[in-house]
Design an enzyme around this catalytic site. Structure first.
Site, PDB file in Angstrom:
ATOM      1  N   ASP A  31       0.854  -1.191   0.000  1.00 44.92           N
ATOM      2  CA  ASP A  31       0.000   0.000   0.000  1.00 44.92           C
ATOM      3  C   ASP A  31       0.891   1.241   0.000  1.00 44.92           C
ATOM      4  OD1 ASP A  31      -3.212   0.543   0.939  1.00 44.92           O
ATOM      5  OD2 ASP A  31      -1.794   2.210   1.110  1.00 44.92           O
ATOM      6  N   ILE A  32       0.528   2.217  -0.828  1.00 43.22           N
ATOM      7  CA  ILE A  32       1.354   3.411  -0.990  1.00 43.22           C
ATOM      8  C   ILE A  32       1.325   4.302   0.259  1.00 43.22           C
ATOM      9  CG2 ILE A  32      -0.381   5.006  -1.958  1.00 43.22           C
ATOM     10  CD1 ILE A  32       1.684   5.643  -4.170  1.00 43.22           C
ATOM     11  N   ASN A  88     -12.899  -3.072   2.320  1.00 43.21           N
ATOM     12  CA  ASN A  88     -13.738  -1.897   2.481  1.00 43.21           C
ATOM     13  C   ASN A  88     -14.739  -1.876   1.336  1.00 43.21           C
ATOM     14  OD1 ASN A  88     -12.445  -0.841   4.774  1.00 43.21           O
ATOM     15  ND2 ASN A  88     -10.846   0.086   3.513  1.00 43.21           N
ATOM     16  N   GLY A  94     -15.229   3.792   3.580  1.00 42.44           N
ATOM     17  CA  GLY A  94     -14.162   4.626   3.026  1.00 42.44           C
ATOM     18  C   GLY A  94     -13.504   4.034   1.801  1.00 42.44           C
ATOM     19  N   GLN A  95     -14.224   3.187   1.076  1.00 40.00           N
ATOM     20  CA  GLN A  95     -13.628   2.602  -0.131  1.00 40.00           C
ATOM     21  C   GLN A  95     -13.258   3.707  -1.115  1.00 40.00           C
ATOM     22  OE1 GLN A  95     -16.061  -0.284  -2.199  1.00 40.00           O
ATOM     23  NE2 GLN A  95     -14.432  -0.820  -3.631  1.00 40.00           N
ATOM     24  N   HIS A 101     -10.400  -5.319  -3.444  1.00 41.51           N
ATOM     25  CA  HIS A 101      -9.076  -5.565  -2.868  1.00 41.51           C
ATOM     26  C   HIS A 101      -9.199  -5.927  -1.407  1.00 41.51           C
ATOM     27  CE1 HIS A 101      -9.955  -1.231  -2.705  1.00 41.51           C
ATOM     28  NE2 HIS A 101      -9.338  -1.232  -1.534  1.00 41.51           N
ATOM     29  N   HIS A 103      -7.129  -5.793   2.131  1.00 37.34           N
ATOM     30  CA  HIS A 103      -5.983  -5.229   2.836  1.00 37.34           C
ATOM     31  C   HIS A 103      -5.449  -6.275   3.810  1.00 37.34           C
ATOM     32  CE1 HIS A 103      -6.960  -0.796   2.137  1.00 37.34           C
ATOM     33  NE2 HIS A 103      -8.112  -1.358   1.815  1.00 37.34           N
TER      34      HIS A 103
HETATM   35  P1  5GP Z   1      -9.768   1.415   0.031  1.00 38.80           P
HETATM   36  O1  5GP Z   1     -10.016   2.578   0.938  1.00 38.80           O
HETATM   37  O2  5GP Z   1     -10.353   1.615  -1.336  1.00 38.80           O
HETATM   38  O3  5GP Z   1     -10.152   0.105   0.655  1.00 38.80           O
HETATM   39  O4  5GP Z   1      -8.196   1.318  -0.091  1.00 38.80           O
HETATM   40  C1  5GP Z   1      -7.457   1.811  -1.148  1.00 38.80           C
HETATM   41  C2  5GP Z   1      -6.014   1.696  -0.732  1.00 38.80           C
HETATM   42  O5  5GP Z   1      -5.225   1.854  -1.875  1.00 38.80           O
HETATM   43  C3  5GP Z   1      -5.576   2.769   0.278  1.00 38.80           C
HETATM   44  O6  5GP Z   1      -5.052   2.139   1.446  1.00 38.80           O
HETATM   45  C4  5GP Z   1      -4.523   3.565  -0.485  1.00 38.80           C
HETATM   46  O7  5GP Z   1      -3.442   3.970   0.337  1.00 38.80           O
HETATM   47  C5  5GP Z   1      -4.088   2.584  -1.553  1.00 38.80           C
HETATM   48  N1  5GP Z   1      -3.671   3.202  -2.793  1.00 38.80           N
HETATM   49  C6  5GP Z   1      -4.306   4.203  -3.469  1.00 38.80           C
HETATM   50  N2  5GP Z   1      -3.645   4.514  -4.596  1.00 38.80           N
HETATM   51  C7  5GP Z   1      -2.555   3.686  -4.646  1.00 38.80           C
HETATM   52  C8  5GP Z   1      -1.501   3.531  -5.591  1.00 38.80           C
HETATM   53  O8  5GP Z   1      -1.405   4.207  -6.622  1.00 38.80           O
HETATM   54  N3  5GP Z   1      -0.566   2.593  -5.305  1.00 38.80           N
HETATM   55  C9  5GP Z   1      -0.634   1.813  -4.177  1.00 38.80           C
HETATM   56  N4  5GP Z   1       0.346   0.934  -3.987  1.00 38.80           N
HETATM   57  N5  5GP Z   1      -1.625   1.936  -3.273  1.00 38.80           N
HETATM   58  C10 5GP Z   1      -2.577   2.860  -3.505  1.00 38.80           C
END
Ligand code: 5GP
Ligand code: ZN
Length: 115
Positions: A31-32, A88, A94-95, A101, A103
């Site tokens: 995760d970034i 999420n 907060g998706q 995906h 986590h």
């Molecule tokens: P969500 O909130 O949709 O479940 O999680 C999305 C996740 O993707 C977040 O934890 C965010 O930090 C990660 N993320 C968003 N953009 C990028 C990206 O360009 N590269 C990587 N490696 N992670 C990302």
């Protein structure tokens, strides 16, 4: 592939990522913006948005995501100390990225699930 999807572009290599695993169905990358010392995302290679758009034909894939996450946790040394798998879904969770995906978070004592 969805041309506008950030994670599809990571799958294709059009966007960079620190990849830690890939097979014929799923891949995983760091995760970034990590929320824990270990924070890895496991995704299907195929574009699938939400659990609510999945059906019985995806059961094997979603099970494979979870088992792959466990194997990655083992490889990264957090299987025994413990880790969390989170999906999420939707605004209250907060998706941010509409490509299914999972986590993996761990590497420290985590807070209450759902907080
Ligand atoms: P969500 O909130 O949709 O479940 O999680 C999305 C996740 O993707 C977040 O934890 C965010 O930090 C990660 N993320 C968003 N953009 C990028 C990206 O360009 N590269 C990587 N490696 N992670 C990302
Ligand atoms: Zn996608």
């Amino acid at each position: 592939m969805d041309q506008d999807c950030l994670f599809c572009k990571i799958v294709s290599g059009d966007n960079p990522s620190t990849e830690v695993f890939r097979d014929d169905r799923v891949m995983a990358f760091l995760d970034i913006n990590p929320a824990a010392p270990q924070h890895i995302l496991v995704i299907p290679l195929a574009h699938l948005t939400f659990l609510s758009t999945a059906d019985e034909s995806h059961e094997g894939l979603i099970g494979h995501l979870a088992l792959t996450a466990d194997r990655i946790a083992a490889e990264r040394g957090i299987q025994d100390s413990g880790f969390r798998l989170t999906i999420n879904q939707g605004p209250d969770a907060g998706q941010e990225v509409d490509h299914l995906h999972m986590h993996i978070t761990g590497g420290r004592r985590l807070g209450r699930a759902g907080a």
